[in-house]
Motif scaffolding. Structure first.
Motif, PDB file in Angstrom:
ATOM      1  N   GLU A  67       0.826  -1.196   0.000  1.00  0.00           N
ATOM      2  CA  GLU A  67       0.000   0.000   0.000  1.00  0.00           C
ATOM      3  C   GLU A  67       0.867   1.255   0.000  1.00  0.00           C
ATOM      4  O   GLU A  67       0.501   2.276  -0.607  1.00  0.00           O
ATOM      5  N   LEU A  68       2.007   1.197   0.683  1.00  0.00           N
ATOM      6  CA  LEU A  68       2.925   2.328   0.692  1.00  0.00           C
ATOM      7  C   LEU A  68       3.479   2.582  -0.709  1.00  0.00           C
ATOM      8  O   LEU A  68       3.555   3.727  -1.173  1.00  0.00           O
ATOM      9  N   LYS A  69       3.850   1.524  -1.408  1.00  0.00           N
ATOM     10  CA  LYS A  69       4.328   1.665  -2.791  1.00  0.00           C
ATOM     11  C   LYS A  69       3.233   2.252  -3.679  1.00  0.00           C
ATOM     12  O   LYS A  69       3.503   3.118  -4.523  1.00  0.00           O
ATOM     13  N   ALA A  70       2.018   1.768  -3.485  1.00  0.00           N
ATOM     14  CA  ALA A  70       0.898   2.248  -4.295  1.00  0.00           C
ATOM     15  C   ALA A  70       0.602   3.719  -4.026  1.00  0.00           C
ATOM     16  O   ALA A  70       0.035   4.406  -4.877  1.00  0.00           O
ATOM     17  N   THR A  71       0.987   4.205  -2.852  1.00  0.00           N
ATOM     18  CA  THR A  71       0.809   5.618  -2.525  1.00  0.00           C
ATOM     19  C   THR A  71       1.904   6.467  -3.156  1.00  0.00           C
ATOM     20  O   THR A  71       1.655   7.579  -3.635  1.00  0.00           O
ATOM     21  N   ILE A  72       3.127   5.943  -3.167  1.00  0.00           N
ATOM     22  CA  ILE A  72       4.275   6.700  -3.672  1.00  0.00           C
ATOM     23  C   ILE A  72       4.217   6.868  -5.189  1.00  0.00           C
ATOM     24  O   ILE A  72       4.502   7.949  -5.725  1.00  0.00           O
ATOM     25  N   ARG A  73       3.859   5.808  -5.903  1.00  0.00           N
ATOM     26  CA  ARG A  73       3.940   5.810  -7.373  1.00  0.00           C
ATOM     27  C   ARG A  73       3.188   6.977  -8.029  1.00  0.00           C
ATOM     28  O   ARG A  73       3.780   7.717  -8.833  1.00  0.00           O
ATOM     29  N   PRO A  74       1.898   7.167  -7.743  1.00  0.00           N
ATOM     30  CA  PRO A  74       1.193   8.260  -8.427  1.00  0.00           C
ATOM     31  C   PRO A  74       1.718   9.641  -8.060  1.00  0.00           C
ATOM     32  O   PRO A  74       1.703  10.548  -8.892  1.00  0.00           O
ATOM     33  N   ILE A  75       2.182   9.808  -6.813  1.00  0.00           N
ATOM     34  CA  ILE A  75       2.739  11.101  -6.407  1.00  0.00           C
ATOM     35  C   ILE A  75       4.001  11.402  -7.206  1.00  0.00           C
ATOM     36  O   ILE A  75       4.223  12.524  -7.670  1.00  0.00           O
ATOM     37  N   TRP A  76       4.832  10.374  -7.399  1.00  0.00           N
ATOM     38  CA  TRP A  76       6.078  10.548  -8.146  1.00  0.00           C
ATOM     39  C   TRP A  76       5.791  10.896  -9.609  1.00  0.00           C
ATOM     40  O   TRP A  76       6.449  11.761 -10.190  1.00  0.00           O
ATOM     41  N   THR A  77       4.824  10.231 -10.196  1.00  0.00           N
ATOM     42  CA  THR A  77       4.525  10.461 -11.614  1.00  0.00           C
ATOM     43  C   THR A  77       3.909  11.835 -11.852  1.00  0.00           C
ATOM     44  O   THR A  77       3.941  12.340 -12.985  1.00  0.00           O
ATOM     45  N   LEU A  78       3.337  12.443 -10.806  1.00  0.00           N
ATOM     46  CA  LEU A  78       2.715  13.758 -10.958  1.00  0.00           C
ATOM     47  C   LEU A  78       3.695  14.912 -10.760  1.00  0.00           C
ATOM     48  O   LEU A  78       3.319  16.078 -10.867  1.00  0.00           O
ATOM     49  N   ILE A  79       4.967  14.596 -10.465  1.00  0.00           N
ATOM     50  CA  ILE A  79       5.983  15.642 -10.354  1.00  0.00           C
ATOM     51  C   ILE A  79       6.176  16.270 -11.730  1.00  0.00           C
ATOM     52  O   ILE A  79       6.393  15.581 -12.721  1.00  0.00           O
ATOM     53  N   THR A  80       6.093  17.580 -11.803  1.00  0.00           N
ATOM     54  CA  THR A  80       6.123  18.277 -13.084  1.00  0.00           C
ATOM     55  C   THR A  80       7.547  18.676 -13.481  1.00  0.00           C
ATOM     56  O   THR A  80       8.418  18.834 -12.615  1.00  0.00           O
ATOM     57  N   PRO A  81       7.782  18.857 -14.772  1.00  0.00           N
ATOM     58  CA  PRO A  81       9.088  19.356 -15.224  1.00  0.00           C
ATOM     59  C   PRO A  81       9.424  20.714 -14.617  1.00  0.00           C
ATOM     60  O   PRO A  81      10.602  21.006 -14.365  1.00  0.00           O
ATOM     61  N   GLU A  82       8.385  21.537 -14.376  1.00  0.00           N
ATOM     62  CA  GLU A  82       8.624  22.855 -13.790  1.00  0.00           C
ATOM     63  C   GLU A  82       9.202  22.725 -12.383  1.00  0.00           C
ATOM     64  O   GLU A  82      10.106  23.490 -12.002  1.00  0.00           O
ATOM     65  N   GLN A  83       8.706  21.767 -11.603  1.00  0.00           N
ATOM     66  CA  GLN A  83       9.253  21.556 -10.257  1.00  0.00           C
ATOM     67  C   GLN A  83      10.712  21.133 -10.324  1.00  0.00           C
ATOM     68  O   GLN A  83      11.552  21.630  -9.566  1.00  0.00           O
ATOM     69  N   CYS A  84      11.020  20.221 -11.226  1.00  0.00           N
ATOM     70  CA  CYS A  84      12.403  19.761 -11.377  1.00  0.00           C
ATOM     71  C   CYS A  84      13.315  20.912 -11.802  1.00  0.00           C
ATOM     72  O   CYS A  84      14.431  21.069 -11.281  1.00  0.00           O
TER      73      CYS A  84
END
Length: 313
Positions: free
Chosen positions: A272-289
């Motif tokens: 469940e922890l992995k399932a929580t991390i994955r979508p948050i990581w994929t939503l990181i935008t190029p602008e944030q980076c």
């Protein structure tokens, strides 16, 4: 955390504060039952003068003068829904979400409306998962009569050994690379396997044929002789930077963003922890980076000025 309860009356600058909606309702109900103002004040949790002013105002049909409220009943219902969806949010977070819903109100107005609804800020009690499960199982129709502090909905979960996973990720000023969840303790061999199967494809994705310098923390598996040989064999330059200096690693800031977005998550196991991390990581935008990488010259200057001491970064 935000909880709902009757508010206690208070006095500001020698003037009796207005009663909350809950206190007004309590006062009206008890007054109709013929209770004395002293009894009503005790039950409503306010001063007797406040009760007297409210009763006199209602009897004479006078309405409270002053500027018209800037929020509508619909806006207030939206606020109540936001608060009840997650009682662990603070006033600032609730205000931000309320204004994002299209309501034009200040933080002070948000707090005042919450008080009018009977909400007040409290530090949540903590309970182990076993205690919380048992408490939820024993809930009955008399839940309204028990103290809200012990309401299972308002208890923050606490575990002695929280779930954790080991993750490898990479970023550039353009974007992030796919995550890798590690199943075993990281030694030099495991790390080199990650570099082979995740770092090299990530480099192709993020840089193509362009040159780049790889930055990593200085864990033993990262800085060992065998790993250094791997980088030389693959022609990848590694940034030489001081140990224990998270101020100079933008990945630390990126992971901080991910952790903040996970603050309300309550995974029960590693999956469940992995399932929580994955979508948050994929939503990181190029602008944030890009902003994080672009901040590095300022970070470096701040570290130099602080002579190696911690900085705001």
């Amino acid at each position: 955390m935000v909880s709902q309860s009757s508010s206690v009356g208070y006095t500001i600058m020698g003037k009796t504060a207005d009663l909350t909606v809950v206190q007004k309702t309590t006062t009206d109900t008890l007054h109709k039952e013929g209770k004395t103002q002293k009894v009503i004040a005790k039950e409503a949790g306010c001063s007797q003068s406040s009760v007297s002013k409210h009763i006199n105002r209602e009897v004479k049909g006078r309405k409270r003068c002053g500027r018209k409220k800037c929020t509508s009943n619909r806006d207030n219902r939206t606020l109540e829904r936001i608060v009840k969806q997650n009682p662990f949010k603070n006033v600032g977070e609730i205000h931000k979400e309320w204004t994002a819903a299209g309501v034009s109100a200040s933080r002070t107005t948000t707090h005042r409306r919450m008080q009018d609804m009977g909400f007040s800020c409290r530090i949540p009690c903590q309970a182990t998962l076993e205690q919380q499960t048992a408490s939820e199982a024993s809930r009955s129709q008399s839940l309204e009569e028990e103290e809200e502090a012990q309401n299972p909905h308002c208890l923050r979960s606490s575990v002695k050994f929280p779930q954790s996973v080991m993750v490898w990720g990479a970023m550039s000023s353009a974007s992030v690379a796919p995550l890798c969840f590690l199943r075993s303790k990281v030694n030099a061999a495991v790390y080199q396997d990650v570099l082979d199967h995740f770092m090299l494809p990530a480099a192709d994705q993020l840089y193509g044929d362009a040159d780049f310098i790889f930055q990593q923390d200085l864990a033993p598996a990262h800085s060992g002789k065998a790993t250094s040989t791997w980088f030389k064999d693959h022609g990848i330059p590694v940034l030489n930077w001081p140990a224990n200096s998270p101020d100079l690693n933008p990945m630390e800031n990126l992971l901080g963003i991910v952790k903040r977005k996970m603050r309300y998550a309550r995974p029960n196991n590693a999956e469940e922890l992995k399932a929580t991390i994955r979508p948050i990581w994929t939503l990181i935008t190029p602008e944030q980076c890009h902003r994080l990488i672009d901040s590095m010259p300022r970070c470096t200057a701040a570290v130099i000025q602080a002579k190696g001491a911690p900085t705001m970064y």
